[in-house]
Design a protein around this motif. Structure first.
Motif, PDB file in Angstrom:
ATOM      1  N   ASP A   1      -6.794   9.509 107.181  1.00  0.00           N
ATOM      2  CA  ASP A   1      -6.678  10.829 106.571  1.00  0.00           C
ATOM      3  C   ASP A   1      -5.412  11.570 107.014  1.00  0.00           C
ATOM      4  OD1 ASP A   1      -9.101  10.621 105.167  1.00  0.00           O
ATOM      5  OD2 ASP A   1     -10.237  11.252 106.928  1.00  0.00           O
ATOM      6  N   ASN A   2      -4.654  10.956 107.910  1.00  0.00           N
ATOM      7  CA  ASN A   2      -3.423  11.587 108.383  1.00  0.00           C
ATOM      8  C   ASN A   2      -2.288  11.162 107.465  1.00  0.00           C
ATOM      9  OD1 ASN A   2      -1.036  12.324 109.710  1.00  0.00           O
ATOM     10  ND2 ASN A   2      -1.893  11.982 111.744  1.00  0.00           N
ATOM     11  N   TRP A   3      -1.927  12.036 106.534  1.00  0.00           N
ATOM     12  CA  TRP A   3      -0.916  11.702 105.526  1.00  0.00           C
ATOM     13  C   TRP A   3       0.395  11.311 106.177  1.00  0.00           C
ATOM     14  CZ3 TRP A   3       3.911  13.321 104.104  1.00  0.00           C
ATOM     15  CH2 TRP A   3       4.353  12.954 102.829  1.00  0.00           C
ATOM     16  N   ILE A   4       0.792  11.999 107.232  1.00  0.00           N
ATOM     17  CA  ILE A   4       2.063  11.714 107.895  1.00  0.00           C
ATOM     18  C   ILE A   4       2.036  10.317 108.499  1.00  0.00           C
ATOM     19  CG2 ILE A   4       3.605  12.420 109.769  1.00  0.00           C
ATOM     20  CD1 ILE A   4       2.563  15.301 109.309  1.00  0.00           C
ATOM     21  N   ALA A   5       0.927   9.985 109.164  1.00  0.00           N
ATOM     22  CA  ALA A   5       0.799   8.660 109.779  1.00  0.00           C
ATOM     23  C   ALA A   5       0.804   7.563 108.716  1.00  0.00           C
ATOM     24  CB  ALA A   5      -0.482   8.592 110.610  1.00  0.00           C
ATOM     25  N   VAL A   6       0.031   7.746 107.665  1.00  0.00           N
ATOM     26  CA  VAL A   6      -0.077   6.727 106.620  1.00  0.00           C
ATOM     27  C   VAL A   6       1.278   6.492 105.957  1.00  0.00           C
ATOM     28  CG1 VAL A   6      -1.072   6.226 104.359  1.00  0.00           C
ATOM     29  CG2 VAL A   6      -2.521   7.135 106.188  1.00  0.00           C
ATOM     30  N   THR A   7       2.002   7.560 105.668  1.00  0.00           N
ATOM     31  CA  THR A   7       3.301   7.438 105.006  1.00  0.00           C
ATOM     32  C   THR A   7       4.275   6.629 105.848  1.00  0.00           C
ATOM     33  OG1 THR A   7       2.988   9.534 103.843  1.00  0.00           O
ATOM     34  CG2 THR A   7       5.245   8.729 104.071  1.00  0.00           C
ATOM     35  N   HIS A   8       4.344   6.922 107.143  1.00  0.00           N
ATOM     36  CA  HIS A   8       5.284   6.207 107.998  1.00  0.00           C
ATOM     37  C   HIS A   8       4.836   4.766 108.245  1.00  0.00           C
ATOM     38  CE1 HIS A   8       6.784  10.316 108.857  1.00  0.00           C
ATOM     39  NE2 HIS A   8       7.929   9.689 108.980  1.00  0.00           N
ATOM     40  N   ARG A   9       3.539   4.543 108.396  1.00  0.00           N
ATOM     41  CA  ARG A   9       3.067   3.161 108.563  1.00  0.00           C
ATOM     42  C   ARG A   9       3.382   2.329 107.330  1.00  0.00           C
ATOM     43  NH1 ARG A   9      -1.741   5.323 110.542  1.00  0.00           N
ATOM     44  NH2 ARG A   9      -2.849   4.673 108.663  1.00  0.00           N
ATOM     45  N   ASP A  10       3.168   2.905 106.165  1.00  0.00           N
ATOM     46  CA  ASP A  10       3.446   2.163 104.928  1.00  0.00           C
ATOM     47  C   ASP A  10       4.936   1.821 104.821  1.00  0.00           C
ATOM     48  OD1 ASP A  10       0.789   2.285 104.260  1.00  0.00           O
ATOM     49  OD2 ASP A  10       1.026   3.817 102.697  1.00  0.00           O
ATOM     50  N   PHE A  11       5.792   2.745 105.212  1.00  0.00           N
ATOM     51  CA  PHE A  11       7.235   2.498 105.166  1.00  0.00           C
ATOM     52  C   PHE A  11       7.595   1.377 106.125  1.00  0.00           C
ATOM     53  CE2 PHE A  11      11.668   4.710 105.514  1.00  0.00           C
ATOM     54  CZ  PHE A  11      12.199   3.754 104.669  1.00  0.00           C
ATOM     55  N   GLU A  12       7.069   1.427 107.334  1.00  0.00           N
ATOM     56  CA  GLU A  12       7.341   0.370 108.310  1.00  0.00           C
ATOM     57  C   GLU A  12       6.880  -0.993 107.775  1.00  0.00           C
ATOM     58  OE1 GLU A  12       5.665   1.196 112.107  1.00  0.00           O
ATOM     59  OE2 GLU A  12       6.922   2.958 112.500  1.00  0.00           O
ATOM     60  N   ARG A  13       5.702  -1.026 107.195  1.00  0.00           N
ATOM     61  CA  ARG A  13       5.173  -2.300 106.702  1.00  0.00           C
ATOM     62  C   ARG A  13       6.011  -2.838 105.547  1.00  0.00           C
ATOM     63  NH1 ARG A  13      -1.100  -0.153 107.019  1.00  0.00           N
ATOM     64  NH2 ARG A  13      -1.365  -0.506 109.273  1.00  0.00           N
ATOM     65  N   ALA A  14       6.492  -1.951 104.699  1.00  0.00           N
ATOM     66  CA  ALA A  14       7.349  -2.393 103.593  1.00  0.00           C
ATOM     67  C   ALA A  14       8.649  -2.992 104.128  1.00  0.00           C
ATOM     68  CB  ALA A  14       7.652  -1.211 102.665  1.00  0.00           C
ATOM     69  N   VAL A  15       9.205  -2.396 105.172  1.00  0.00           N
ATOM     70  CA  VAL A  15      10.435  -2.938 105.756  1.00  0.00           C
ATOM     71  C   VAL A  15      10.159  -4.298 106.388  1.00  0.00           C
ATOM     72  CG1 VAL A  15      12.192  -2.577 107.531  1.00  0.00           C
ATOM     73  CG2 VAL A  15      11.460  -0.659 106.099  1.00  0.00           C
ATOM     74  N   GLU A  16       9.065  -4.421 107.118  1.00  0.00           N
ATOM     75  CA  GLU A  16       8.704  -5.719 107.701  1.00  0.00           C
ATOM     76  C   GLU A  16       8.555  -6.783 106.617  1.00  0.00           C
ATOM     77  OE1 GLU A  16       6.085  -5.809 111.534  1.00  0.00           O
ATOM     78  OE2 GLU A  16       5.310  -4.193 110.269  1.00  0.00           O
ATOM     79  N   ALA A  17       7.882  -6.433 105.525  1.00  0.00           N
ATOM     80  CA  ALA A  17       7.629  -7.403 104.457  1.00  0.00           C
ATOM     81  C   ALA A  17       8.896  -7.800 103.723  1.00  0.00           C
ATOM     82  CB  ALA A  17       6.616  -6.826 103.468  1.00  0.00           C
ATOM     83  N   SER A  18       9.940  -6.969 103.798  1.00  0.00           N
ATOM     84  CA  SER A  18      11.176  -7.253 103.068  1.00  0.00           C
ATOM     85  C   SER A  18      11.939  -8.446 103.635  1.00  0.00           C
ATOM     86  CB  SER A  18      12.090  -6.026 103.098  1.00  0.00           C
ATOM     87  OG  SER A  18      12.666  -5.854 104.392  1.00  0.00           O
ATOM     88  N   GLY A  19      11.683  -8.790 104.891  1.00  0.00           N
ATOM     89  CA  GLY A  19      12.429  -9.858 105.546  1.00  0.00           C
ATOM     90  C   GLY A  19      13.654  -9.378 106.292  1.00  0.00           C
ATOM     91  N   LEU A  20      13.985  -8.091 106.183  1.00  0.00           N
ATOM     92  CA  LEU A  20      15.091  -7.539 106.944  1.00  0.00           C
ATOM     93  C   LEU A  20      14.754  -7.512 108.432  1.00  0.00           C
ATOM     94  CD1 LEU A  20      15.968  -4.440 104.714  1.00  0.00           C
ATOM     95  CD2 LEU A  20      17.435  -6.437 105.051  1.00  0.00           C
ATOM     96  N   GLU A  21      15.751  -7.719 109.268  1.00  0.00           N
ATOM     97  CA  GLU A  21      15.590  -7.441 110.687  1.00  0.00           C
ATOM     98  C   GLU A  21      15.384  -5.934 110.818  1.00  0.00           C
ATOM     99  OE1 GLU A  21      18.160  -9.653 113.660  1.00  0.00           O
ATOM    100  OE2 GLU A  21      19.000  -7.621 113.748  1.00  0.00           O
ATOM    101  N   TRP A  22      14.528  -5.504 111.756  1.00  0.00           N
ATOM    102  CA  TRP A  22      14.193  -4.079 111.783  1.00  0.00           C
ATOM    103  C   TRP A  22      14.147  -3.521 113.205  1.00  0.00           C
ATOM    104  CZ3 TRP A  22       9.881  -3.488 114.721  1.00  0.00           C
ATOM    105  CH2 TRP A  22       8.968  -4.553 114.766  1.00  0.00           C
ATOM    106  N   VAL A  23      14.352  -2.205 113.256  1.00  0.00           N
ATOM    107  CA  VAL A  23      14.063  -1.387 114.429  1.00  0.00           C
ATOM    108  C   VAL A  23      13.373  -0.133 113.899  1.00  0.00           C
ATOM    109  CG1 VAL A  23      14.977  -0.124 116.416  1.00  0.00           C
ATOM    110  CG2 VAL A  23      16.150  -2.197 115.611  1.00  0.00           C
ATOM    111  N   PHE A  24      12.213   0.190 114.452  1.00  0.00           N
ATOM    112  CA  PHE A  24      11.499   1.393 114.041  1.00  0.00           C
ATOM    113  C   PHE A  24      11.639   2.444 115.138  1.00  0.00           C
ATOM    114  CE2 PHE A  24       8.430  -1.743 111.838  1.00  0.00           C
ATOM    115  CZ  PHE A  24       9.248  -1.816 110.728  1.00  0.00           C
ATOM    116  N   LEU A  25      12.311   3.517 114.839  1.00  0.00           N
ATOM    117  CA  LEU A  25      12.429   4.627 115.780  1.00  0.00           C
ATOM    118  C   LEU A  25      11.254   5.564 115.536  1.00  0.00           C
ATOM    119  CD1 LEU A  25      16.241   5.411 115.433  1.00  0.00           C
ATOM    120  CD2 LEU A  25      15.117   3.760 116.937  1.00  0.00           C
ATOM    121  N   ARG A  26      10.484   5.838 116.598  1.00  0.00           N
ATOM    122  CA  ARG A  26       9.275   6.646 116.450  1.00  0.00           C
ATOM    123  C   ARG A  26       9.369   7.919 117.291  1.00  0.00           C
ATOM    124  NH1 ARG A  26       4.930   1.620 116.910  1.00  0.00           N
ATOM    125  NH2 ARG A  26       5.021   0.968 114.708  1.00  0.00           N
ATOM    126  N   PRO A  27      10.133   8.906 116.821  1.00  0.00           N
ATOM    127  CA  PRO A  27      10.200  10.163 117.556  1.00  0.00           C
ATOM    128  C   PRO A  27       8.900  10.934 117.459  1.00  0.00           C
ATOM    129  CG  PRO A  27      11.396  10.346 115.494  1.00  0.00           C
ATOM    130  CD  PRO A  27      10.983   8.912 115.623  1.00  0.00           C
TER     131      PRO A  27
END
Length: 272
Positions: free
Chosen positions: A98-124
């Protein structure tokens, strides 16, 4: 070439400066290229164009993924981009559906992981710059009006986020990691108002709003209701609970994270 989305934002602008100082080629994206005001040596382009020719790594502000990150990430992969450094959020660690902010950022991270790009997730965690929303009433009345004055956060300076982002773009040591970026101290909202007052040389008092009053103000200021609700729940949960300080800024940069007092000294003019 390093592509910086959200380049005129709180993190994007100091990130461009950090990369320039390192002698790196920078392409800065903004909705209004003519008004960007970047120094000589920065290639400026329109956000909607997303030019990725010659780009090896990209800094992704979450705003560029509104409406879905898929096309953006496919374009990056198709153009041979190797790494994505994502401005995510500490909220991504919250599994509350139910946390819209959490869900939005998790979904973005997962999309980047699924893309095959090398990644770094900065979590301020909480940005120190969030308190700029108080600037108008501090300037005019010397007051902060907000809910949950006793809610504690660990505000992080945007320059710390930017300097970690530069390290993530320029080197390989952070690839595949998700550092949590905070300041070095837990402060209540009342404490933050006091520290701002010390920076500007006059007292700033805190007036508590009810959650309903705060929600109405946020929505009236064009904050989406789901975001307002998520923020209010997060503040309610933080009342009287010291916010944990992450060691990641100090570990990565080899120096302590900047304090909120340092941030207020840098931004005192905004509150005067």
């Amino acid at each position: 070439m390093f592509l910086i989305t959200g380049a005129t934002g709180n993190v994007g602008r100091p990130l461009v400066s950090a990369l320039l100082a390192a002698g790196a080629p920078v392409r800065a994206l903004t909705r209004r290229p003519a008004d960007a005001g970047f120094p000589e040596g920065v290639e400026v382009a329109a956000t909607e164009d997303l030019p990725m020719d010659g780009v090896t790594a990209v800094f992704l502000h979450p705003a560029v993924a509104r409406g879905g990150a898929g096309p953006l990430l496919k374009k990056a992969v198709d153009h041979g981009v190797r790494r994505a450094v994502v401005l995510s959020s500490q909220a991504a660690l919250d599994d509350d559906a139910d946390n819209w902010i959490a869900v939005t950022h998790r979904d973005f991270e997962r999309a980047v992981e699924a893309s095959g790009l090398e990644w770094v997730f900065l979590r301020p965690g909480a940005f120190a710059s969030n308190t700029l929303t108080w600037a108008r009433t501090i300037r005019s009345q010397g007051v902060v009006r907000a809910p949950y004055g006793a809610a504690q956060v660990n505000p992080v300076h945007e320059r710390d986020i930017a300097e970690v982002a530069a390290r993530a773009l320029l080197g390989d040591d952070l690839a595949g990691s998700a550092p949590v970026l905070t300041g070095p101290e837990s402060l209540s909202q009342i404490d933050q108002a006091r520290v701002i007052g010390e920076a500007i040389g006059r007292p700033v008092r805190f007036e508590e709003l009810t959650p309903d009053e705060a929600r109405a103000e946020m929505i009236g200021g064009h904050v989406p209701p789901a975001v307002a609700d998520a923020l209010l729940r997060m503040f309610a949960d933080a009342v009287g609970r010291p916010a944990e300080a992450s060691p990641d800024v100090a570990r990565i940069m080899g120096r302590p994270a900047r304090t909120f007092a340092q941030w207020t000294a840098d931004h005192a003019a905004d509150f005067r």
